[in-house]
Design a protein around this motif. Structure first.
Motif, short mmCIF file in Angstrom:
data_model
loop_
_atom_site.label_atom_id
_atom_site.label_comp_id
_atom_site.label_asym_id
_atom_site.label_seq_id
_atom_site.Cartn_x
_atom_site.Cartn_y
_atom_site.Cartn_z
N THR A 5 0.88 -1.17 0.00
CA THR A 5 0.00 0.00 0.00
C THR A 5 0.92 1.23 0.00
O THR A 5 1.63 1.49 0.98
CB THR A 5 -0.91 0.03 1.24
N LEU A 10 0.61 7.88 -1.80
CA LEU A 10 0.82 8.68 -3.00
C LEU A 10 1.08 10.15 -2.65
O LEU A 10 1.64 10.90 -3.45
CB LEU A 10 -0.40 8.62 -3.92
N ASP A 38 -0.52 13.50 0.08
CA ASP A 38 -1.73 14.21 0.45
C ASP A 38 -2.83 13.27 0.92
O ASP A 38 -4.00 13.33 0.51
CB ASP A 38 -2.22 15.01 -0.76
N ASN A 39 -2.46 12.33 1.80
CA ASN A 39 -3.39 11.37 2.40
C ASN A 39 -4.07 10.48 1.37
O ASN A 39 -5.17 9.99 1.59
CB ASN A 39 -4.46 12.11 3.22
N TRP A 40 -3.44 10.21 0.31
CA TRP A 40 -3.94 9.28 -0.69
C TRP A 40 -3.05 8.02 -0.68
O TRP A 40 -1.84 8.09 -0.65
CB TRP A 40 -3.92 9.89 -2.08
N PHE A 41 -3.73 6.87 -0.67
CA PHE A 41 -3.02 5.60 -0.68
C PHE A 41 -3.48 4.80 -1.88
O PHE A 41 -4.60 4.90 -2.34
CB PHE A 41 -3.30 4.82 0.60
N ALA A 42 -2.58 3.96 -2.27
CA ALA A 42 -2.94 3.07 -3.38
C ALA A 42 -2.38 1.69 -3.10
O ALA A 42 -1.23 1.53 -2.70
CB ALA A 42 -2.38 3.62 -4.68
N ARG A 43 -3.23 0.69 -3.29
CA ARG A 43 -2.79 -0.69 -3.14
C ARG A 43 -2.29 -1.15 -4.47
O ARG A 43 -3.00 -1.12 -5.47
CB ARG A 43 -3.97 -1.58 -2.72
N CYS A 44 -1.04 -1.58 -4.45
CA CYS A 44 -0.47 -2.01 -5.71
C CYS A 44 0.57 -3.07 -5.46
O CYS A 44 0.97 -3.33 -4.35
CB CYS A 44 0.16 -0.82 -6.42
N THR A 87 -6.69 -0.93 -5.69
CA THR A 87 -7.61 0.00 -5.03
C THR A 87 -6.85 1.20 -4.48
O THR A 87 -5.69 1.07 -4.08
CB THR A 87 -8.37 -0.70 -3.89
N VAL A 88 -7.57 2.26 -4.41
CA VAL A 88 -6.98 3.48 -3.85
C VAL A 88 -7.71 3.84 -2.58
O VAL A 88 -8.95 3.78 -2.52
CB VAL A 88 -7.08 4.65 -4.87
N TYR A 89 -6.94 4.19 -1.56
CA TYR A 89 -7.55 4.54 -0.28
C TYR A 89 -7.24 5.99 0.02
O TYR A 89 -6.20 6.52 -0.33
CB TYR A 89 -6.98 3.67 0.84
N LYS A 90 -8.20 6.54 0.75
CA LYS A 90 -7.94 7.90 1.23
C LYS A 90 -7.93 7.84 2.74
O LYS A 90 -8.83 7.26 3.37
CB LYS A 90 -9.04 8.85 0.74
N LEU A 126 -8.71 4.29 6.70
CA LEU A 126 -8.41 4.29 5.26
C LEU A 126 -9.71 4.02 4.52
O LEU A 126 -10.33 2.98 4.72
CB LEU A 126 -7.40 3.19 4.94
N GLN A 137 -11.40 4.22 -2.21
CA GLN A 137 -11.77 5.25 -3.20
C GLN A 137 -11.62 4.66 -4.59
O GLN A 137 -10.73 3.87 -4.86
CB GLN A 137 -10.88 6.47 -3.07
N GLU A 196 -12.41 8.48 -9.28
CA GLU A 196 -12.82 9.50 -8.30
C GLU A 196 -11.62 10.15 -7.68
O GLU A 196 -11.58 11.39 -7.51
CB GLU A 196 -13.67 8.82 -7.21
N ALA A 197 -10.69 9.31 -7.33
CA ALA A 197 -9.47 9.83 -6.72
C ALA A 197 -8.79 10.83 -7.64
O ALA A 197 -8.38 11.92 -7.22
CB ALA A 197 -8.54 8.68 -6.38
#
Lengths: 508, 126
Positions: A82, A85, A87-93, B55-58, B64, B67, B71-72
């Motif tokens: 995870t 990214l 600014d409080n943005w996360f991405a699971r990759c 998936t993208v989380y905010k 978490l 998102q 949208e993100a």
């Protein structure tokens, strides 16, 4: 020197400060670079970790349990990451995708690093320059700032000091005039004496000289008058007087800078002159005015024996005007008589100043030489002269010649045209066609080398420029003039010989 | 006379310092915005790198929140625009503040001169 030292100190202070500021910037840049390099290192390590992590399905690790404890555990899902990214943005990759992200970030970091290093370079160069400058101002380094003192503003400029345009107590124009004459070498003792003395003469001496010349001219005028009245054909006397006058006038040009130009005083003096023909009272004024006028221009007087005061003026292209000064004088005298002595000048003045035709202007604004009105260059066309009594004479060579001609042209208008009476407006009631107040232009013929022996009256040479050419005739004339000039005035009373005659005699 | 001037000076000085503080505040805020801009730019680019499979989380507080990728992306874009606008606003604000502070500075300097004169006179009198 104290100022210099102070300035250098100020300079030094400024330079030091500049250097310090530069160094500050450099330091700041360096710290930032360090920061970024650290980040770059971190990302490198992360990249490595991501690269190796999916190698195994799970890892046995000591998991941190709070701030002080660890416990054994397993790291699973090694490929699932995870990533933050920003600014409080996360991405699971996956790990690979994470790697891509990391690579992308690395790019950004690298960019920042490059920018900073560039800045550092710039400022480093500036710092080195400031350092050098500092050493220069402190005069410690090898490089020295080349400075030239402008010198004190009080001191005169060197050039100006050494070069003196005019010697003190010297009249520049006087010297010039005298120098011109001296090369001619005709002036004799008097002229040379003048030339030699004038360099040293003070103004007072010049004024004294002026007075002498005035007296001379007064005598000349008297003689002229006497000779004119008594002897119409007395060119000898006139020549003599003209010689004297010439001398006087030549001396007087030296006073140019003192006296006002002739033309300015022309009208006034003319009237005064005319008024004083018969009167002794105004003689001096006359002389003064004449002197003033004469002084503005050197005069060379010709006198010829043949014609009685009739002047041949080259008034145009091969046209000449006859001018009788006697008649002009008569006109003047009659006019004066008419108007009365007391108001003579005034009336004459007014009459003269009435201008109805262009010719009047030329009539009015004349230079008076030795009591004779001296015409100026006329812009009136010579066509008007066709009716006048003209005769072809020699060609013109000098500029003055042109002047005479031109002026003659103006007067030809009076002469031949019917408007002659108009122009004479109260000036000359008994104007005769030939009565034109002109000066003989043949003088100039003499200048050009041709001799016209029908020049009755002493006339003035308008310009000094004529003199320098030093044509043989002029030289001879001048020699003649010098001789009589050297002699005191009384000696000139006896027989006068025409200059040209004398020249011819000499030549023979 | 001198005292009055002194009081004036103090008041003016206070105003000036206040202005300076405001200016510095605005400056710092603007700098923050600047960083946010860069960050959001990076996020945007990285989101472009990802595809819809992951998936993208905010992070909202301690949670978490899932998102959608699109949208993100949209959100990030909007945020970016918002931040830029904020920066503009702050810039204008900063300019105005600078001008005002300049005025205050001038007033202060003139007051100072008067004060010195008055002091000089007082000294002369004394």
């Amino acid at each position: 020197m104290a100022e210099k030292g102070k300035m250098s100190i100020d300079h030094l202070g400024g330079v030091v400060r500049l250097r310090e500021e530069h160094e500050k910037v450099v330091k700041d840049c360096e710290s930032r670079i360090q920061h970024w390099e650290k980040i770059s290192g971190d990302y490198e390590a992360l990249n490595e970790r991501l690269h190796t992590l999916p190698d195994q399905l799970s890892y046995d690790i000591m998991v941190p349990f709070g701030p002080l404890a660890f416990m054994p555990g397993k790291l699973v899902h090694t490929n699932e990451v995870t990533a933050l990214l920003g600014d409080n943005w996360f991405a699971r990759c996956s790990a690979k995708q994470a790697q891509k992200l990391v690579a992308h970030r690395m790019k950004y970091v690298k960019k920042e690093l490059d920018e900073l290093s560039l800045t550092v370079k710039n400022f480093e160069s500036r710092v080195s320059f400031a350092k050098d400058w500092e050493t220069m101002s402190a005069r410690k380094g090898e490089y020295v700032d080349i400075r030239e003192d402008m010198g004190h503003p009080d001191d005169p400029v060197a050039k100006a000091k050494h070069r003196v345009a005019h010697k003190p107590n010297s009249m520049p124009k006087v010297d010039a005039v005298l120098d011109l004459r001296e090369p001619g070498g005709e002036q004799g003792g008097e002229g040379e004496g003048e030339g030699g003395d004038k360099c040293v003469m003070t103004e007072e001496e010049l004024w004294a000289r002026l007075d002498e010349l005035e007296k001379l001219e007064a005598l000349q005028d008297e003689q002229d008058r006497l000779s004119d009245n008594a002897d119409m054909n007395g060119e000898d006397t006139s020549s003599l007087s003209s010689e004297e006058e010439k001398e006087g006038d030549q001396a007087r040009p030296a006073d140019d800078p003192i006296l006002k130009p002739s033309w300015a005083s022309g009208p006034e003096s003319k009237t005064l002159v005319s008024a004083s023909r018969q009167e002794q009272q105004e003689e001096e004024d006359d002389d003064d005015n004449e002197e003033e006028e004469g002084s503005s221009l050197p005069t060379i007087y010709f006198s010829h024996t043949v014609e009685p005061k009739k002047v041949r003026i080259n008034t145009g292209k091969n046209t000449m005007l006859k001018f009788s000064e006697r008649k002009e004088q008569k006109e003047h005298s009659k006019k004066k008589k008419k108007n009365g002595h007391a108001n003579g000048h005034a009336h004459a003045h007014h009459d003269f100043h009435k201008i109805t035709t262009p010719a009047d202007i030329y009539r009015l604004f004349v230079d008076v030489k030795n009591g004779e009105p001296f015409p100026r260059k006329s812009i009136l066309k010579s066509r008007s002269r066709e009716n006048s009594v003209c005769s072809d004479t020699s060609e013109s060579s000098a500029a003055d010649f042109e002047e005479r001609r031109a002026f003659g042209r103006g007067f030809s208008h009076d002469d031949g045209a019917t408007t002659h009476s108009d122009t004479s407006d109260g000036v000359t009631e008994e104007d005769s066609p030939t009565a034109v107040p002109l000066h003989p232009a043949s003088r100039f013929e003499a200048f050009s080398g041709t001799v016209v022996e029908k020049d009755p009256m002493p006339t003035t040479v308008p310009h000094l420029t004529i003199a320098p050419p030093a044509l043989p005739t002029i030289l001879e004339r001048r020699q003649e003039e010098v001789a009589p000039d050297a002699a005191p005035p009384p000696q000139q009373a006896p027989k006068r010989v025409s200059k040209f005659k004398a020249a011819r005699m000499q030549q023979k | 006379m001198a005292e009055a001037i002194q009081k004036k000076m103090k008041a003016e000085l206070d105003k000036y310092t206040q202005m300076q503080k405001d200016v510095s505040k605005s400056m710092s805020a603007r700098q923050k915005l600047e960083t946010q801009v860069t960050e959001n730019n990076i996020v945007k680019e990285e989101l472009d790198l990802l595809d819809s499979t992951n998936t993208v989380y905010k992070l909202i507080g301690p949670v978490l929140v899932k998102q959608d990728l699109d949208e993100a992306k949209a959100t990030v874009t909007k945020r970016l625009e918002y931040i830029n606008g904020e920066i503009q606003r702050y810039e204008t604000l900063l300019k105005d503040m600078e001008k005002k502070s300049e005025q205050h500075r001038e007033v202060l300097s003139s007051l100072q001169q008067e004060f010195q004169k008055a002091q000089g006179m007082a000294v002369g009198k004394a």
